[in-house]
Write an enzyme that holds these catalytic residues in place. Structure first.
Site, PDB file in Angstrom:
ATOM      1  N   ASP A 278       0.869  -1.171   0.000  1.00  0.00           N
ATOM      2  CA  ASP A 278       0.000   0.000   0.000  1.00  0.00           C
ATOM      3  C   ASP A 278       0.913   1.231   0.000  1.00  0.00           C
ATOM      4  O   ASP A 278       2.111   1.136   0.289  1.00  0.00           O
ATOM      5  CB  ASP A 278      -0.954  -0.007   1.203  1.00  0.00           C
ATOM      6  CG  ASP A 278      -2.145   0.926   0.969  1.00  0.00           C
ATOM      7  OD1 ASP A 278      -2.067   1.771   0.039  1.00  0.00           O
ATOM      8  OD2 ASP A 278      -3.143   0.829   1.696  1.00  0.00           O
TER       9      ASP A 278
HETATM   10  C1  BGC Z   1      -4.996   3.386   0.094  1.00  0.00           C
HETATM   11  C2  BGC Z   1      -5.121   2.397  -1.053  1.00  0.00           C
HETATM   12  C3  BGC Z   1      -4.938   3.121  -2.346  1.00  0.00           C
HETATM   13  C4  BGC Z   1      -3.592   3.804  -2.336  1.00  0.00           C
HETATM   14  C5  BGC Z   1      -3.265   4.529  -3.628  1.00  0.00           C
HETATM   15  C6  BGC Z   1      -3.742   4.202  -0.001  1.00  0.00           C
HETATM   16  O1  BGC Z   1      -3.738   5.218   0.938  1.00  0.00           O
HETATM   17  O2  BGC Z   1      -5.021   2.681   1.318  1.00  0.00           O
HETATM   18  O3  BGC Z   1      -6.362   1.768  -1.008  1.00  0.00           O
HETATM   19  O4  BGC Z   1      -5.060   2.226  -3.414  1.00  0.00           O
HETATM   20  O5  BGC Z   1      -3.567   4.734  -1.278  1.00  0.00           O
HETATM   21  O6  BGC Z   1      -3.998   5.678  -3.757  1.00  0.00           O
END
Ligand code: BGC
Length: 792
Positions: A278
């Site tokens: 993530d």
């Molecule tokens: C979120 C993800 C997301 C990623 C990219 C993160 O903060 O938890 O779900 O895909 O950011 O934007």
């Protein structure tokens, strides 16, 4: 020439020839090295000619520039490009319910709109993986049409607690429903030749201190509940990528836990794709590389440095890095960006709006109906109450955020399009009220982007005279209650209940209309459950629409009119009150956050790049959360311990009725199968979601009183029409995870197969005797550091 001279001469000749030969060879090799460009069959050779720097660049993203990527503003990230080797960047964009990218671009007069599809919860409420497939297919088309490669979706974490800020992105409290819907969605997206990233792997159940919170749970709960949905989806749809979560599980960051990303995911489940972190998750880049978290997104310089130095210093085996690079390249060669797809840069928004509307209305759950719905043909004039009727919630907030859609259909628009007359004076009053509320709530103007839900307008109460006039004018009252949630912030327990003004308004409307012999319909346009028990008797019908996407007003109207016969079922239990579910006390339910709270724990004292500051004492539910409810999440708890609920899991009414009859049941090889004849025994056409629960003997290990093991949805059946649906599952799906032996164990004994219309409405059952115990060994990984005491 003397003999000696001759010898010297021929020696010199030989030497010169040899040098020329070597030079030719070297330059040839150089030419080859320089000319070699990536194709799907030469990945190993490409890795061999990459420099160490290039390899390290390849396993981290390209950072997150302010305003997003220059080529695709507002998208999440990309992989590193190496033009000399013909390696382009491939692009990631957020989901789950819409392709998230900026609507506007610099020096470009165009609008880059994408469709707002129903929230994950709404899609799950269809109980129909085919619908999930169609939504995925349309989303995949948009990803492809706009030149993107991987959609960062679906979110498949379990709804452990109703207050999780990201519940709307997730599917259900049940792992089977989660896994089946996720597989449908992923297969749909990937059918368009673009990838998905199933997330957040795993046990990501709260936003409070999400970057550091440690989810502590026993291995059985982990395997049977929190990993199960991922397992089903990975096996049934092979997502191109898996995204590890921010949180820790039993003390280790998920992105740094080889047990999770290699032993379980690849070894046991056969995952073949790329594991990405993530965004800015985890702390130790080298540990992530070793664990098999192949790529770190969006990529930071400190990560580059630590991986580079670790290889140079012999701390990280270069073979591990090569393996991870190879997996990145295996993704790259599958992508449209690699194949130079000439994307149209526009998409069929009209066709996708239809998909969104159909999926959204199929996800609507009819909770109560005292004969008022579908709306009587004689009714024409409707009064709309509740600020949400005029400001509907299409989906949840977050990076895959709402608020950038082309439009959101309000209830007013939905009803008017269906030829109803909506009380004009009341509408004007609400419009004025909403404008005033905007000024009160946002004195400096509404923020252009927020991934936490901005505050919503409060309700006002009509005066007695106004109400009297409204009752006189209108044939029916509709009152909408709205709830939003978003990334970075969990909901407060208060949000589970109606506010003082919502309650007062409902009572006022209910009393006034009922006194005049007129009906009241309540619409719930919510992210996840709210309290319903205390007020449900005030409504003649209750429609739970969850968040059905941009067409919300149309979706609800379709159900109100009977254009669509509701067939959604609850993917999550509606409890009587907050505190009834055993996770309720092990959740940060009463925090008042002014700011996004994802880094609020004492873990925040440990600044990534900087010196470690002495951490504060660990705070329960913030720094760590104990999953004391164990396997008893949602209906598994309420059903087993005979606790009353307001609406059970799997529940949903229809305008017609269905009869069930078991045609056959069998266990053949490893497959369990039940054929059920479903007959529409009512007056109007409709679809039915059939649920198959299993009650296991539960002698060796305690078991929930029943668990969902298969589902099937009929086509639209005309009155009197029947369809035989087949429910199939694997024998070992009925097993339990034995922590002591680290294996899945299928006990012998009598298993009851319960063919049901909801978790509490069993229609027919068959018994199957399993004569022999069956076991399947698993890796003994991810054990808690100390025993977690769970309820039994
Ligand atoms: C979120 C993800 C997301 C990623 C990219 C993160 O903060 O938890 O779900 O895909 O950011 O934007």
């Amino acid at each position: 020439m003397s003999k000696i001279k001759m010898k010297n001469y021929s020696y010199k000749m030989k030497k010169t020839c040899f040098i020329i030969f070597l030079a030719i060879l070297f330059s040839q090799a150089n030419i080859i090295a320089q000319q070699i460009t990536l194709n799907k069959n030469n990945i190993d050779e490409i890795v061999k000619v990459m420099t160490l720097e290039e390899k390290v660049r390849m396993v981290i993203g390209c950072g997150m520039p302010m305003g997003g990527d220059a080529k695709f503003p507002g998208t999440a990230g990309r992989t590193y490009d190496i033009p000399r080797l013909g390696i382009p960047s491939v692009y990631f964009a957020d989901g789950p319910h819409r392709l998230a990218m900026s609507v506007r671009r610099d020096f470009d007069s165009r609008f880059y709109y994408t469709t707002e599809f129903p929230s994950g919860t709404t899609v799950a409420a269809t109980f129909n993986p085919d619908v999930a497939f169609k939504v995925g297919e349309a989303l995949g088309t948009e990803v492809k049409d706009y030149g993107m490669d991987v959609l960062l979706a679906p979110g498949v974490n379990l709804m452990r607690n109703v207050l999780n800020g990201r519940n709307h992105e997730y599917y259900s409290e049940d792992p089977l429903l989660t896994g089946k819907i996720a597989a449908g969605f992923i297969n749909g997206v990937q059918s368009k030749g673009v990838g998905t990233s199933i997330k957040h792997f795993a046990v990501n159940s709260q936003e409070t201190n999400r970057n550091n919170n440690d989810s502590r749970l026993d291995q059985r709960t982990l395997r049977e509940l929190y990993l199960k949905g991922f397992e089903i989806a990975v096996k049934e749809s092979q997502p191109w990528t898996v995204m590890t979560a921010y949180n820790k599980v039993n003390g280790k960051y998920t992105s740094e836990d080889k047990g999770l990303t290699t032993d379980i995911l690849r070894d046991e489940w056969g995952f073949k794709g790329l594991v990405i972190s993530d965004w800015n998750a985890g702390q130790d880049a080298v540990a992530s590389m070793n664990a098999g978290n192949d790529m770190l997104q969006p990529g930071q310089e400190r990560q580059f440095k630590s991986i580079y130095d670790a290889v140079k210093n012999g701390i990280l085996d270069e073979k591990i890095l090569d393996r991870n690079v190879k997996r990145v390249l295996e993704l790259v060669v599958k992508c449209h960006s690699f194949n130079n797809y000439n994307y149209p840069n526009e998409t069929d928004l009209k066709a996708h709006a239809t998909v969104s509307r159909q999926a959204g209305s199929e996800g609507i759950v009819l909770l109560a109906n005292n004969g008022v719905l579908p709306i009587d043909k004689k009714i024409n004039q409707i009064a709309l109450y509740g600020t949400t009727s005029y400001d509907m919630v299409p989906a949840g907030m977050g990076f895959g955020s709402t608020g950038f859609g082309r439009y959101t259909v309000s209830m007013v628009e939905g009803l008017r399009k269906a030829s109803y007359t909506v009380d004009k004076k009341l509408t004007q009053q609400y419009q004025k009220h909403l404008q005033e509320e905007q000024k009160r709530l946002f004195p400096n103007g509404r923020p252009p982007f927020s991934f936490t839900p901005p505050p919503r307008a409060d309700e006002f109460l009509p005066t007695a005279e106004e109400m009297a006039a409204q009752v006189k004018l209108n044939d029916l009252a509709i009152l909408t209650i709205g709830r939003t949630s978003g990334e970075a912030k969990d909901r407060h327990a208060n949000e589970f209940y109606l506010t003082k003004n919502e309650n007062a308004l409902l009572k006022q409307v209910s009393d006034a209309y009922h006194a005049a012999g007129k009906k009241v319909v309540v619409i719930l346009n919510i992210c996840s459950p709210v309290e319903t028990e205390s007020w449900k008797s005030m409504a003649d019908a209750i429609i739970c629409a969850f968040q059905p996407g941009q067409e919300v007003g149309h979706c609800v109207t379709d159900v109100l009119t009977g254009e669509v016969n509701p067939s959604g079922k609850l993917p999550v239990t509606f409890a009587l009150k907050y505190g009834d579910a055993p996770s309720d006390n092990n959740f940060p339910f009463d925090y008042e956050f002014k700011m996004p709270s994802f880094m609020m724990g004492s873990g925040m004292n440990v600044q990534r790049d900087q010196k470690e500051v002495k951490p504060k004492e660990s705070e329960r539910n913030v720094d760590f959360t104990n999953y004391e409810e164990g396997i008893y999440v949602g209906y598994r708890y309420f059903d087993t311990f005979n606790k009353e609920v307001s609406y059970p899991f799997g529940f949903g009414l229809s305008y017609t009725t269905f009869d069930y009859e078991v045609i056959s049941s069998s266990i053949l090889n490893e497959n369990c199968e039940v054929k059920v004849k479903v007959t529409n025994s009512g007056q109007v056409a409709g679809k039915e979601a059939v649920q198959l629960y299993v009650k296991a003997p539960g002698k060796d290990l305690n078991k929930p009183s029943k668990e969902l093991k298969a589902l099937a949805k009929t086509k639209e059946l005309k009155p009197g029409e029947s369809e035989v649906v087949t429910l199939i599952w694997n024998l070992m799906d009925m097993s339990s995870f034995n922590v002591k032996t680290s294996s899945w164990v299928l006990e012998k004994g009598i298993y009851q197969w319960l063919v049901s219309a909801s978790s509490t409405d069993v229609r027919c059952s068959v018994n199957q005797d399993i004569a022999r115990v069956k076991t399947m060994k698993a890796h003994n990984v991810m054990a808690p550091q100390a025993e977690i005491k769970t309820i039994r």
